[in-house]
Design a protein around this motif. Structure first.
Motif, short mmCIF file in Angstrom:
data_model
loop_
_atom_site.label_atom_id
_atom_site.label_comp_id
_atom_site.label_asym_id
_atom_site.label_seq_id
_atom_site.Cartn_x
_atom_site.Cartn_y
_atom_site.Cartn_z
N THR A 8 -8.11 -0.95 0.89
CA THR A 8 -9.48 -1.33 0.53
C THR A 8 -9.81 -2.72 1.05
O THR A 8 -10.87 -2.94 1.66
CB THR A 8 -9.64 -1.30 -1.00
OG1 THR A 8 -9.38 0.03 -1.48
CG2 THR A 8 -11.04 -1.72 -1.41
N GLN A 54 -1.81 1.11 -5.02
CA GLN A 54 -1.61 1.29 -3.58
C GLN A 54 -2.93 1.34 -2.82
O GLN A 54 -2.95 1.17 -1.60
CB GLN A 54 -0.82 2.58 -3.29
CG GLN A 54 0.62 2.55 -3.77
CD GLN A 54 0.78 3.13 -5.15
OE1 GLN A 54 0.06 2.77 -6.07
NE2 GLN A 54 1.72 4.05 -5.31
N ASP A 55 -4.04 1.57 -3.52
CA ASP A 55 -5.34 1.64 -2.86
C ASP A 55 -5.90 0.25 -2.51
O ASP A 55 -6.82 0.15 -1.68
CB ASP A 55 -6.37 2.35 -3.76
CG ASP A 55 -6.02 3.80 -4.04
OD1 ASP A 55 -5.34 4.41 -3.19
OD2 ASP A 55 -6.44 4.33 -5.09
N GLY A 88 0.81 -1.22 0.00
CA GLY A 88 0.00 0.00 0.00
C GLY A 88 0.84 1.26 0.00
O GLY A 88 0.32 2.36 0.21
N GLY A 148 -1.79 4.62 -0.24
CA GLY A 148 -3.09 4.48 -0.87
C GLY A 148 -4.21 4.77 0.10
O GLY A 148 -4.00 4.92 1.31
N ILE A 149 -5.43 4.85 -0.43
CA ILE A 149 -6.61 5.07 0.40
C ILE A 149 -7.61 3.95 0.17
O ILE A 149 -7.58 3.27 -0.86
CB ILE A 149 -7.27 6.43 0.10
CG1 ILE A 149 -7.81 6.46 -1.34
CG2 ILE A 149 -6.30 7.57 0.34
CD1 ILE A 149 -8.67 7.67 -1.66
N SER A 150 -8.50 3.74 1.12
CA SER A 150 -9.53 2.72 0.97
C SER A 150 -10.60 3.18 -0.03
O SER A 150 -11.10 4.30 0.06
CB SER A 150 -10.19 2.41 2.31
OG SER A 150 -11.27 1.52 2.13
N LEU A 151 -10.94 2.29 -0.93
CA LEU A 151 -12.01 2.53 -1.90
C LEU A 151 -13.30 1.84 -1.47
O LEU A 151 -14.24 1.78 -2.26
CB LEU A 151 -11.59 2.02 -3.28
CG LEU A 151 -10.24 2.52 -3.82
CD1 LEU A 151 -9.93 1.84 -5.15
CD2 LEU A 151 -10.24 4.03 -3.97
N THR A 181 -7.56 6.00 -9.68
CA THR A 181 -7.20 5.16 -8.54
C THR A 181 -5.85 4.51 -8.85
O THR A 181 -5.35 4.59 -9.96
CB THR A 181 -8.27 4.09 -8.27
OG1 THR A 181 -8.52 3.36 -9.50
CG2 THR A 181 -9.57 4.70 -7.79
#
Length: 618
Positions: free
Chosen positions: A349, A344-345, A106, A366-369, A341
Motif C-alpha cells: 500500500t 502484510q498489506d 509484506g 499482502g496486497i495494495s489497499l 485486511t
C-alpha cells in the motif's frame, strides 16, 4: 464533539465543492482547518509524501477510548481515529516479532523467516528486501526509533537492513535476556552502534529522537520514512507514577500501570501530531497507527467483545487497530473499512501511495489497499488470509487462523461467524462442512508454498569486520524458549541449553568465552546474578539459583572441548579455529560429578586472526 465538528465541516466543504468553490482541506488537528488556496494545496500534494508509522507493543483493539474502553482515556489517538481511514477488521500476528517482520517485508512470517520471538526464529531472511531498503533506494531518508527485534547482529541490525538512523535497543524489550538489567525510566539504548543511557522515559525518548530527526530531514527538503516502535505497554510495567494515578482506584494495580503506559504513548502521539501540524507538513504526511498483537494487560477490564488476547488465534489475539491518515492524499472522508485486511498489506500500500516502483519487484503476500483508501466505492477482491507464526519452539501445521470474510477457521477445525458471533462462542464447523473444506484447502496450498522456509534458521554471522566480537544470548538458541532475564536467573532451558546457528565470515582463530550472566554485569558463574536495574529498581526475579560449576563444555559442530570452571570465575575461555562455513555452537556447564547444570546463556565470539597450518588441522 471533535468528530462531530469535523463531520459538519466536511459536509459544508463538500457542498462548497459541489457548487464550484475551490477548497483545500488541511488537518483537522488543532486550530488550522484550512491550508490556504487550492493552488497551494495542489503544489504541496505533488510532493512525495512523508511516512510516519507508529506501532505499540501489546496494546490491543480494546485499549483505546475511541473503541469503547470505559476506563482508559486516549484523547490524541481518538482524534487521529476521527480523521483517519480505519481498518476495522485488520489482523497481525498474535505475538510481536512476526508482526514486525510482516510489516517490514509484506510477506507472511513463515515465509520471511522472522516467525517467533525467541528460539532463534526472529530474523528476516537476508534475501528478502525490507521496507526501509525499498524506501531508501527510492531516495527517502529512513529512521527507526524504539523496538526493532528483527536481529541484534550484523547483517540483521536495523542499520544493516535499510535504516539510515537507528535509535534502538537489543532483544524484545528492557527485560529480554540480552538487555537483562535495563530500565524503562533510564534506558540503555543504541544510537546506531554507539551505546548510550538516557535520562528520559523510554517512550518519551523514542518520540523526541524521531521528531528531532524528522525536523532535520524536513529542513533539508528530504522525504522521510519514520518508524516509531514503542516497547510500551509491554511488561515490565514501569512508568512514572503520575500516569498511574488516574487509574489506580479504578482497576487493579497492574492494569493501572498498563493503562498508564498507554496514556504516556497517547501524550507522545499528541506531541508528534502537533509538531507535524506546526511545521506545515501535515498534508503531505501519511500517518499510520497500529499495534503488534492483542492486548496483554487490559482484557479483564475491556475486551472489545473479542475472545482471548495476545498469543491466541482467536480474534482477541490478532485483530488490532489500524488508522491511516493522509489529509493531502485524496483519501476522502474519515470512515471505516470493514473488509478483512492484514499487516502484510501495508508495505505494498505504501509503495503505491508513495509511487515507489522497486526493480526487481519484491515478492509480496499482502496486497495494495491504495485503491480502497482513495476510492470509498472500491471493493477488494474476495480472498482468504492466514494468521500463523512459529509457535513457541517450532511451527505446527494448522496452528493458525484462516480468515475469509465473516468466517474464522481456528486451528483447522473450529469455525466461527464473526458477524453473528463476534465473541466466537459457537463452533459452526458441523453446520458448514463445505466452508471448512474450502478454507482447509486454501490453508493446505498456503502451507505447501511456504514449507521450504518454515523450519530454516538464519545463522548469526561471526568474525565480520562490521561486528567483532559478537555477543550471543539465549534468545537465539534454536528451538529453545528462553527469552527474558528471569528465565536466565532460573537456569531454564534444559541442562545444556540450546545451539546457536552461526557462520564464520572469515576462517581463522576465534576466542570463545562462555558465561552464565551478561558480560557487562561481571557476575561470577556461581552467583545468583544481578538484582537491580541500571536505575536501581529491583528486578522482578521469580527464582534465583546459585550453581557450582566445575567444568565448561563447548561444542562446535561435531567437535567438543572442555575446560575447568569455578563458581568464582566470570567465564571460561576457549581458543578454537573455525572454517568460513555454517555450523552450530553450544556451550554448557557441568558440576564436579559430571552432571550437566545449565546452558551457557551468553557467549562472546571474537575473531583473532588467521590460523597457522598446525591450527587449521585441529
Amino acid at each position: 464533539m471533535f468528530a462531530q465538528v469535523c463531520h459538519r465541516l466536511s459536509v459544508a466543504l463538500q457542498a462548497m465543492v459541489s457548487i464550484g468553490v475551490a477548497v483545500a482541506v488541511a488537518a483537522p488537528l488543532g486550530s488550522r482547518l484550512l491550508a490556504g488556496t487550492a493552488e497551494a494545496a495542489e503544489a504541496v500534494d505533488k510532493q512525495r509524501p512523508n511516512v510516519i508509522i507508529v506501532i505499540t507493543d501489546d496494546q490491543g483493539y480494546g485499549d483505546l477510548s475511541c473503541h469503547g474502553n470505559p476506563v482508559l482515556r486516549t484523547p490524541n489517538l481518538d482524534r487521529l481515529h476521527a480523521q483517519s481511514v480505519r481498518l476495522t477488521d485488520f489482523h497481525v500476528s498474535p505475538v510481536c516479532t512476526p508482526t514486525r517482520g510482516q510489516l517490514m517485508t509484506g510477506q507472511d512470517a513463515l515465509r520471511n523467516g522472522a516467525r517467533m520471538v525467541p528460539a532463534g526464529m526472529n530474523m528476516i531472511r537476508r534475501d528478502v528486501p525490507t521496507m526501509p531498503e525499498l524506501f531508501a533506494a527510492a531516495g527517502y531518508s529512513t529512521g527507526l526509533f524504539g523496538k526493532w527485534h528483527l536481529g541484534d547482529h550484523y547483517p540483521d541490525r536495523p542499520l544493516d537492513r535499510g535504516f539510515q538512523k537507528a535509535v534502538w535497543f537489543l532483544g524484545w524489550g528492557v527485560s529480554s535476556a540480552i538487555e537483562f538489567d535495563n530500565d524503562c525510566e533510564v534506558i540503555r539504548y543504541l544510537d546506531g552502534t554507539q551505546q548510550k543511557i538516557s535520562d528520559r522515559y523510554c517512550t518519551d525518548l523514542w518520540f523526541q529522537e524521531a521528531i528531532s530527526w524528522m525536523d532535520v530531514q524536513r529542513q533539508q527538503g528530504k522525504p522521510f520514512l519514520c518508524y516509531i516502535a514503542t516497547n510500551a505497554p509491554h511488561s515490565p510495567l514501569w512508568v512514572p507514577e503520575r500516569y498511574v494515578e488516574p487509574y489506580q482506584d479504578k482497576v487493579p494495580r497492574q492494569v493501572a500501570q498498563f493503562y498508564a503506559m498507554i496514556a504516556n504513548i497517547d501524550e507522545n502521539v499528541g506531541r508528534l501530531l502537533k509538531w507535524v501540524e506546526d511545521v506545515g507538513i501535515w498534508r503531505q504526511t501519511i500517518v499510520i497507527f497500529l499495534t503488534d498483537n492483542g492486548t496483554a494487560g487490559g482484557r479483564k477490564v475491556y475486551d472489545a467483545g473479542m475472545r482471548m488476547a495476545k498469543g491466541s488465534y482467536y480474534e482477541g489475539g490478532h485483530r488490532v487497530p489500524c488508522f491511516i491518515c493522509w489529509p493531502g492524499g485524496g483519501l476522502g472522508q474519515p470512515r471505516d473499512v470493514s473488509v478483512p485486511t492484514q499487516v502484510q498489506d501495508l508495505l505494498p500500500t505504501l509503495l503505491d501511495l508513495c509511487q515507489i516502483k522497486p526493480k526487481p519487484e519484491p515478492a509480496l503476500d499482502g496486497i495494495s489497499l491504495a485503491k480502497v483508501l482513495t476510492d470509498p466505492s472500491a471493493k477488494l477482491a474476495d480472498r482468504m488470509l492466514v494468521v500463523q507464526y512459529g509457535g513457541r519452539v517450532l511451527p505446527k501445521k494448522y496452528e493458525s487462523c484462516v480468515i475469509w470474510g465473516k468466517w474464522r477457521l481456528v486451528m483447522g477445525k473450529e469455525l466461527y461467524d464473526i458477524q453473528t458471533d463476534p465473541a466466537q462462542q459457537k463452533d459452526l464447523a458441523a453446520e458448514h462442512p463445505q466452508v471448512v473444506a474450502r478454507m482447509r484447502d486454501h490453508y493446505e496450498q498456503w502451507w505447501r508454498q511456504r514449507e521450504q522456509w518454515i523450519f530454516q534458521y538464519q545463522p548469526i554471522v561471526v568474525g565480520a569486520e562490521q561486528e567483532n566480537p559478537v555477543i550471543l544470548d539465549p534468545n537465539y538458541w534454536a528451538g529453545v524458549d528462553v527469552d527474558n532475564y528471569w528465565r536466565v536467573a532460573q537456569a531454564a532451558g534444559g541442562p545444556r541449553g540450546g545451539p546457536w546457528h552461526i557462520v564464520a565470515k572469515r576462517p581463522g582463530r576465534y576466542r570463545v568465552e562462555l558465561r552464565r550472566w551478561p558480560f557487562h554485569t561481571n557476575h561470577a558463574l556461581g552467583s545468583t546474578g544481578p538484582k537491580k536495574t541500571i536505575f536501581g529498581r529491583p528486578l522482578e526475579l521469580k527464582k534465583l539459583l546459585a550453581l557450582q560449576p566445575a567444568e565448561a563444555v563447548l561444542q562446535i559442530g561435531a567437535r567438543q572441548f572442555t575446560a575447568p570452571a569455578s563458581p568464582k570465575d566470570l567465564g571460561v575461555v576457549f581458543q578454537v579455529t573455525l572454517p568460513a562455513e555454517r555450523t552450530t555452537m553450544q556451550g554448557w556447564f557441568r558440576d564436579a560429578d559430571g552432571n550437566d547444570l545449565c546452558g551457557a546463556y551468553y557467549a562472546r565470539v571474537q575473531y583473532d586472526g588467521p590460523a597457522t597450518p598446525a591450527e587449521d588441522t585441529r
